[in-house]
Design an enzyme around this catalytic site. Structure first.
Site, PDB file in Angstrom:
ATOM      1  N   ASP A 349      55.009  43.994  23.175  1.00 18.13           N
ATOM      2  CA  ASP A 349      53.934  43.128  22.626  1.00 18.13           C
ATOM      3  C   ASP A 349      54.472  41.550  23.639  1.00 18.13           C
ATOM      4  O   ASP A 349      55.597  41.492  23.841  1.00 18.13           O
ATOM      5  CB  ASP A 349      54.854  42.802  21.317  1.00 18.13           C
ATOM      6  CG  ASP A 349      54.302  41.656  20.673  1.00 18.13           C
ATOM      7  OD1 ASP A 349      53.102  41.659  20.323  1.00 18.13           O
ATOM      8  OD2 ASP A 349      54.942  40.736  20.355  1.00 18.13           O
ATOM      9  N   GLU A 385      51.034  44.000  26.690  1.00 17.16           N
ATOM     10  CA  GLU A 385      49.837  43.016  26.056  1.00 17.16           C
ATOM     11  C   GLU A 385      49.971  41.853  27.122  1.00 17.16           C
ATOM     12  O   GLU A 385      51.055  41.292  27.034  1.00 17.16           O
ATOM     13  CB  GLU A 385      50.264  42.692  24.715  1.00 17.16           C
ATOM     14  CG  GLU A 385      49.360  41.735  24.034  1.00 17.16           C
ATOM     15  CD  GLU A 385      49.662  41.334  22.460  1.00 17.16           C
ATOM     16  OE1 GLU A 385      48.870  41.187  21.801  1.00 17.16           O
ATOM     17  OE2 GLU A 385      50.936  41.202  22.409  1.00 17.16           O
TER      18      GLU A 385
END
Length: 697
Positions: A349, A385
């Site tokens: 993330d 990401e």
């Protein structure tokens, strides 16, 4: 449990955390700025502290001690003594019980009370005040745990990247409404490992499940006060412990058993991990672990005002990955999940945050270098990401070799193309070819592009075609949260409709989006439930919706149309596996001829003519033909031609190689297989449809 002795021995500074050796437990915790560290032991319910003792040694900024007689199952926490000087970045407060960052099992949950804050909440002087209330009663406790598990003959599936099909799902949402698993197991790892779930995953041809965060996380106070919950779990409290809510038995081994069952079915397990921030929020957040142990080391602080956290993540704090002990913690955590839980990869993330050095994002950062050289972690799948909200935070294509990246340009590009936007043909061509304009450098491969039309963050596939606007009122933020531009279209009505023409158009566009994802070069990723027609009612930010908005409705999935869609996805995945040209390991550049006059990749218009530069630049030219060719294992050459018609009118395409006997493999005008072509190379392509044609020489 045997009572531990009351005297700590020196012990050792490594390994960090609590390590049971059969005779006692070694405790070790890092803090560069603490002046004293106390170990607190609790009885089995976690309510009563039964012993408090000072760790006797500090070696290389690691406080440690060994407690003879202590055993697995013992509950504990730490209290750190040191300066409370927020203006210098220090927030020590020994009245606050602190969770061990290396806790491998956690007992209890955060029970929100003002005592969890190191300062007097509500004071006009904010965090410059000091709170002396004890927080132990409101804090979860770390548990001394043993990682022993009989893995038997478990072997990682080791699916090559080029063969990988990812299924992004949520442990709870996947099975909360499944009626064919025991009610006490729904929404847990036990249900994920159930035969009905494994059968479904194999039916649709996925090779890896990518699970939203399963690290122990905190339910945000402001959400609970609004009657909501942190459903997604991007609020990590412990980087080594599974979230207890996903364990029906309460035992960590339930997760290990699930991984072993999925491996036996040939399915890999990838974890979405959140190392960029923690659950403690900004400098005004609670003191739960890292902040109280050593705020100035664990978090990035403003250089000219260390009272405040740097907020490149948008969550209030940013983990300081440039600190060697913090980097060590993250690396130890990653290795823990691979060695102790046999997971097959990670999706990071806000991966850009992890690669930030003092000068900004750096593909040669310490974190990336550590990952790439690590003998354990270099062998698993690594996905980033590639963005955060900090300066220079968009780094799609900028990660080092060995990483795949979520490709939002693919997501937005394919949505705009199938919505019928103008000037989308050149971008669509690049996305179908593996986004070589982004990833074809430094030896990277097409699999580096994670291709998706929908993910947990945004509209589901059904909602892309059902809603033109977000509908997030249930989130309690006046419909201001979530993406404002979704590149979606409702095709004539906002939300559910009885109009058969709109229903048919929506179904066709969904199939075309799925076909684009699975037939493009790169690594396809499906959002769980998209193969079943799952809707979130237009909510494009369902992070706080732990209810039917987010859970997969397996009863609705039994509807004939949804079952047909599920079978359609399975056929697409099977075709991808059966035809190597669809999952080519290398970028194609149109410089090789697998057969005379046929390049490995080429682009045409609907007349079968090579697209001219002038035509590429025509904003109203929408029809697109992609031909790829390659040699099969049997020596024969297969030519796969993809015909895309995003317009609202049926069209007839002329194949660029009409003399080759051809067969339609896919026609998204329906959910069924195609029929052989017998009309001299002319192929009817319905509005908003994709047709895939195969020829073998």
């Amino acid at each position: 449990m045997a009572e531990p002795t009351s005297r700590l021995q020196p012990g050792t500074p490594y390994p960090l955390g609590a390590t049971w050796d059969g005779l006692g437990v070694n405790f070790a915790v890092f803090s560069a700025h603490a002046e004293r560290m106390d170990l607190c032991l609790f009885e089995a319910t976690g309510r009563r502290e039964i012993a408090r003792m000072t760790l006797p040694e500090c070696t290389d900024q690691v406080w440690h001690g060994y407690l003879p007689g202590c055993r697995g199952g013992q509950l504990y926490g730490f209290r750190a003594y040191g300066p409370y000087e927020p203006t210098r970045g220090h927030r020590f407060n020994h009245h606050k019980l602190l969770l061990d960052p290396y806790a491998r099992r956690i007992h209890g949950d955060v029970r929100w009370t003002d005592a969890l804050y190191g300062y007097r909440l509500g004071s006009s002087r904010l965090d410059l005040t000091y709170d002396r209330r004890d927080s132990a009663a409101a804090m979860p406790k770390a548990v001394v745990d043993d990682d022993a598990f009989n893995w038997g003959d478990d072997r990682p599936p080791n699916v090559p990247w080029s063969d990988t099909v990812i299924y992004e799902g949520h442990v709870r949402g996947l099975t909360r409404l499944r009626q064919d698993v025991p009610s006490n197991q729904r929404g847990t790892f036990a249900a994920l490992a159930s035969q009905p779930m494994i059968d479904h995953l194999r039916r649709i041809g996925v090779t890896a499940v990518e699970l939203l965060p399963v690290h122990a996380f905190v339910q945000d106070r402001h959400l609970l006060e609004k009657g909501l919950r942190n459903y997604w779990g991007y609020n990590t409290l412990g980087f080594f412990a599974p979230e207890t809510g996903y364990l029906s038995s309460g035992a960590n081994d339930e997760m290990r058993f699930a991984v072993r069952r999925l491996h036996a079915a040939g399915i890999e397990v990838i974890l979405d991990v959140v190392y960029n921030h923690t659950a403690e929020g900004s400098e005004l957040g609670p003191t739960l672990s890292f902040r109280g142990l050593d705020n100035a080391s664990y978090y990035r602080l403003l250089p000219d005002n260390p009272r405040h956290c740097i907020n490149d993540t948008g969550t209030g704090n940013t983990v300081n990955m440039t600190h060697p002990r913090v980097l060590q913690m993250v690396m130890d955590s990653l290795r823990h999940w691979v060695t102790s839980y046999h997971v097959d990869g990670f999706r990071f993330d806000l991966g850009v945050t992890l690669g930030r050095e003092s000068h900004g994002f750096d593909p040669g950062s310490g974190f990336f270098d550590a990952l790439r050289q690590d003998p354990v972690l270099a062998r698993v799948k690594l996905i980033s990401e590639p963005w955060d909200i900090g300066p220079g935070g968009y780094q799609l294509g900028g990660h080092p070799v060995g990483f795949a990246e979520w490709n939002d340009r693919f997501r937005d590009g394919v949505r705009r193309f199938w919505r019928g936007d103008s000037a989308q043909r050149p971008d669509m061509a690049a996305r179908l070819a593996g986004s070589g304009d982004i990833f074809d450098h430094h030896g990277r491969r097409p699999w580096a592009s994670i291709n998706y039309a929908a993910s947990h963050d945004g509209f589901s596939l059904a909602d892309i075609t059902d809603y033109a606007e977000r509908h997030n009122v249930a989130n309690g933020e006046d419909n201001r949260d979530g993406h404002g531009e979704n590149c979606s279209a409702n095709w004539g009505a906002e939300g559910p409709t009885d109009d058969p023409a709109i229903i048919e158009t929506r179904a066709r566009v969904r199939r075309s989006l799925l076909a684009t994802v699975l037939l493009a070069q790169g690594t396809p990723m499906l959002l769980a439930g998209d193969e079943l027609g799952r809707t979130q009612g237009g909510n494009n930010n369902a992070y706080c919706q732990d209810n039917e908005v987010s859970w997969i409705d397996w009863a609705a999935a039994e509807a004939p149309d949804n079952q047909a869609l599920t079978d359609f996805v399975g056929r697409l995945a099977h075709l991808r596996h059966a035809h190597p040209v669809l999952r080519c390991r290398h970028f194609l550049h149109g410089r090789e001829e697998p057969m005379p006059g046929v390049l490995d990749i080429a682009w045409f218009d609907e007349q079968g003519q090579t697209i001219t530069e002038e035509s590429w630049n025509d904003p109203e030219a929408r029809a697109l033909v992609l031909r790829r060719a390659g040699t099969r294992d049997d020596g024969r050459v297969e030519v796969l031609t993809l015909l895309l018609n995003p317009s609202g009118e049926d069209r007839t395409f002329h194949l660029p190689d009409p003399e080759l006997p051809s067969t339609v493999l896919v026609d998204t005008a329906s959910a069924e297989l195609g029929e052989p072509i017998v009309d001299g190379g002319d192929v009817p392509v319905a509005a908003h449809a994709v047709v895939l044609v195969l020829a073998v020489s």
